[in-house]
Write a protein that holds these residues in place. Sequence first.
Motif, mmCIF file in Angstrom:
data_model
loop_
_atom_site.group_PDB
_atom_site.id
_atom_site.type_symbol
_atom_site.label_atom_id
_atom_site.label_comp_id
_atom_site.label_asym_id
_atom_site.label_seq_id
_atom_site.Cartn_x
_atom_site.Cartn_y
_atom_site.Cartn_z
ATOM 1 N N GLN A 93 -29.891 12.842 -1.466
ATOM 2 C CA GLN A 93 -30.555 11.668 -2.038
ATOM 3 C C GLN A 93 -31.594 12.104 -3.057
ATOM 4 O O GLN A 93 -32.466 12.914 -2.749
ATOM 5 C CB GLN A 93 -31.222 10.851 -0.918
ATOM 6 N N GLU A 94 -31.482 11.558 -4.279
ATOM 7 C CA GLU A 94 -32.434 11.913 -5.340
ATOM 8 C C GLU A 94 -33.466 10.826 -5.572
ATOM 9 O O GLU A 94 -34.625 11.123 -5.862
ATOM 10 C CB GLU A 94 -31.677 12.212 -6.638
ATOM 11 N N VAL A 95 -33.053 9.589 -5.496
ATOM 12 C CA VAL A 95 -33.996 8.470 -5.665
ATOM 13 C C VAL A 95 -34.355 7.967 -4.270
ATOM 14 O O VAL A 95 -33.482 7.490 -3.526
ATOM 15 C CB VAL A 95 -33.392 7.340 -6.524
ATOM 16 N N MET A 96 -35.643 8.060 -3.936
ATOM 17 C CA MET A 96 -36.066 7.765 -2.562
ATOM 18 C C MET A 96 -36.364 6.275 -2.383
ATOM 19 O O MET A 96 -37.480 5.875 -2.038
ATOM 20 C CB MET A 96 -37.271 8.648 -2.199
ATOM 21 N N HIS A 97 -35.371 5.484 -2.667
ATOM 22 C CA HIS A 97 -35.367 4.035 -2.423
ATOM 23 C C HIS A 97 -33.924 3.739 -2.030
ATOM 24 O O HIS A 97 -33.003 4.021 -2.820
ATOM 25 C CB HIS A 97 -35.808 3.281 -3.687
ATOM 26 N N LEU A 98 -33.743 3.218 -0.842
ATOM 27 C CA LEU A 98 -32.396 2.992 -0.302
ATOM 28 C C LEU A 98 -31.463 2.366 -1.335
ATOM 29 O O LEU A 98 -31.834 1.388 -1.992
ATOM 30 C CB LEU A 98 -32.503 2.059 0.916
ATOM 31 N N HIS A 99 -30.286 2.938 -1.477
ATOM 32 C CA HIS A 99 -29.291 2.355 -2.381
ATOM 33 C C HIS A 99 -27.896 2.703 -1.895
ATOM 34 O O HIS A 99 -27.669 3.766 -1.325
ATOM 35 C CB HIS A 99 -29.495 2.841 -3.829
ATOM 36 N N MET A 100 -26.980 1.781 -2.155
ATOM 37 C CA MET A 100 -25.565 2.016 -1.889
ATOM 38 C C MET A 100 -24.870 2.243 -3.219
ATOM 39 O O MET A 100 -25.038 1.447 -4.143
ATOM 40 C CB MET A 100 -24.939 0.783 -1.220
ATOM 41 N N HIS A 101 -24.093 3.321 -3.314
ATOM 42 C CA HIS A 101 -23.210 3.507 -4.460
ATOM 43 C C HIS A 101 -21.890 2.838 -4.127
ATOM 44 O O HIS A 101 -21.315 3.083 -3.058
ATOM 45 C CB HIS A 101 -22.896 4.993 -4.692
ATOM 46 N N ILE A 102 -21.375 2.039 -5.045
ATOM 47 C CA ILE A 102 -19.999 1.540 -4.938
ATOM 48 C C ILE A 102 -19.216 2.252 -6.011
ATOM 49 O O ILE A 102 -19.532 2.117 -7.199
ATOM 50 C CB ILE A 102 -19.902 0.033 -5.217
ATOM 51 N N VAL A 103 -18.234 3.038 -5.615
ATOM 52 C CA VAL A 103 -17.431 3.749 -6.608
ATOM 53 C C VAL A 103 -15.968 3.366 -6.441
ATOM 54 O O VAL A 103 -15.470 3.200 -5.320
ATOM 55 C CB VAL A 103 -17.612 5.288 -6.525
ATOM 56 N N GLY A 104 -15.314 3.232 -7.576
ATOM 57 C CA GLY A 104 -13.901 2.860 -7.543
ATOM 58 C C GLY A 104 -13.368 2.722 -8.949
ATOM 59 O O GLY A 104 -13.887 3.331 -9.876
ATOM 60 N N GLY A 105 -12.355 1.921 -9.066
ATOM 61 C CA GLY A 105 -11.690 1.731 -10.356
ATOM 62 C C GLY A 105 -10.204 1.606 -10.129
ATOM 63 O O GLY A 105 -9.770 1.383 -9.001
ATOM 64 N N PRO A 106 -9.456 1.794 -11.183
ATOM 65 C CA PRO A 106 -8.013 1.617 -11.033
ATOM 66 C C PRO A 106 -7.346 2.734 -10.234
ATOM 67 O O PRO A 106 -6.313 2.527 -9.616
ATOM 68 C CB PRO A 106 -7.501 1.588 -12.474
ATOM 69 N N ASP A 107 -7.949 3.939 -10.245
ATOM 70 C CA ASP A 107 -7.309 5.089 -9.587
ATOM 71 C C ASP A 107 -8.044 5.476 -8.306
ATOM 72 O O ASP A 107 -9.240 5.222 -8.177
ATOM 73 C CB ASP A 107 -7.304 6.292 -10.534
ATOM 74 N N PRO A 108 -7.357 6.122 -7.363
ATOM 75 C CA PRO A 108 -8.014 6.545 -6.129
ATOM 76 C C PRO A 108 -9.223 7.448 -6.408
ATOM 77 O O PRO A 108 -9.187 8.288 -7.312
ATOM 78 C CB PRO A 108 -6.919 7.310 -5.376
ATOM 79 N N VAL A 109 -10.261 7.259 -5.619
ATOM 80 C CA VAL A 109 -11.502 8.011 -5.799
ATOM 81 C C VAL A 109 -11.300 9.487 -5.452
ATOM 82 O O VAL A 109 -11.961 10.358 -6.009
ATOM 83 C CB VAL A 109 -12.616 7.372 -4.927
ATOM 84 N N GLY A 110 -10.382 9.788 -4.542
ATOM 85 C CA GLY A 110 -10.108 11.181 -4.204
ATOM 86 C C GLY A 110 -10.718 11.566 -2.874
ATOM 87 O O GLY A 110 -11.273 10.739 -2.173
ATOM 88 N N PRO A 111 -10.632 12.868 -2.539
ATOM 89 C CA PRO A 111 -11.124 13.315 -1.231
ATOM 90 C C PRO A 111 -12.611 13.013 -1.073
ATOM 91 O O PRO A 111 -13.359 13.066 -2.045
ATOM 92 C CB PRO A 111 -10.896 14.827 -1.257
ATOM 93 N N MET A 112 -13.005 12.715 0.147
ATOM 94 C CA MET A 112 -14.408 12.361 0.384
ATOM 95 C C MET A 112 -15.324 13.554 0.118
ATOM 96 O O MET A 112 -16.362 13.440 -0.493
ATOM 97 C CB MET A 112 -14.592 11.842 1.806
ATOM 98 N N LEU A 113 -14.921 14.708 0.622
ATOM 99 C CA LEU A 113 -15.722 15.921 0.471
ATOM 100 C C LEU A 113 -14.784 17.087 0.228
ATOM 101 O O LEU A 113 -13.646 17.073 0.679
ATOM 102 C CB LEU A 113 -16.495 16.222 1.776
ATOM 103 N N LYS A 114 -15.300 18.104 -0.467
ATOM 104 C CA LYS A 114 -14.538 19.348 -0.528
ATOM 105 C C LYS A 114 -14.596 20.000 0.846
ATOM 106 O O LYS A 114 -15.598 19.927 1.543
ATOM 107 C CB LYS A 114 -15.163 20.279 -1.560
ATOM 108 N N ARG A 115 -13.509 20.635 1.227
ATOM 109 C CA ARG A 115 -13.498 21.300 2.528
ATOM 110 C C ARG A 115 -14.436 22.504 2.520
ATOM 111 O O ARG A 115 -14.554 23.184 1.516
ATOM 112 C CB ARG A 115 -12.083 21.758 2.879
ATOM 113 N N VAL A 116 -15.089 22.736 3.672
ATOM 114 C CA VAL A 116 -15.981 23.912 3.764
ATOM 115 C C VAL A 116 -15.159 25.149 4.135
ATOM 116 O O VAL A 116 -14.079 25.036 4.680
ATOM 117 C CB VAL A 116 -17.103 23.696 4.788
#
Length: 116
Positions: A93-116
Amino acid sequence: MTDCIFCKIGAGEIPAKFVYEDEDIVAFPDIQPQRPVHILVIPRRHIVSLAEATPSDEALMGRMLGVANRIATSQGSTDGFRVIINTGPIGGQEVMHLHMHIVGGPDPVGPMLKRV
Ligand code: AMP
Ligand code: ZN
């Protein structure tokens, strides 16, 4: 909070193009979009993060999720989307005021996280 950029946006003191606003919540495009649809949903009231939220904030956060759903659809992410709440240093978190990101569009967003 006086020195909080998202408090200032919520109060109309810093310009942002609201795609949604009501008494308690505003939503506007992320200034550095990561996907074709990238909207931030914030409470006007200062809440530092999800980790700092209290039970008295839960109704508001539930409403923010409902707003997120409706905005995602109306902003063009009609076949699903992702909601992200970065929380604290581990969550990036960079901005210390609660926020939700909504991400999307026409194409799939992709994997949630890179594997460790
Ligand atoms: P986070 O890492 O979850 O704290 O993300 C903060 C987000 O706020 C980043 O994606 C920034 O691009 C975005 N941001 C910072 N300042 C502004 C602004 N003035 N208007 C819109 N988005 C912003
Ligand atoms: Zn704030």
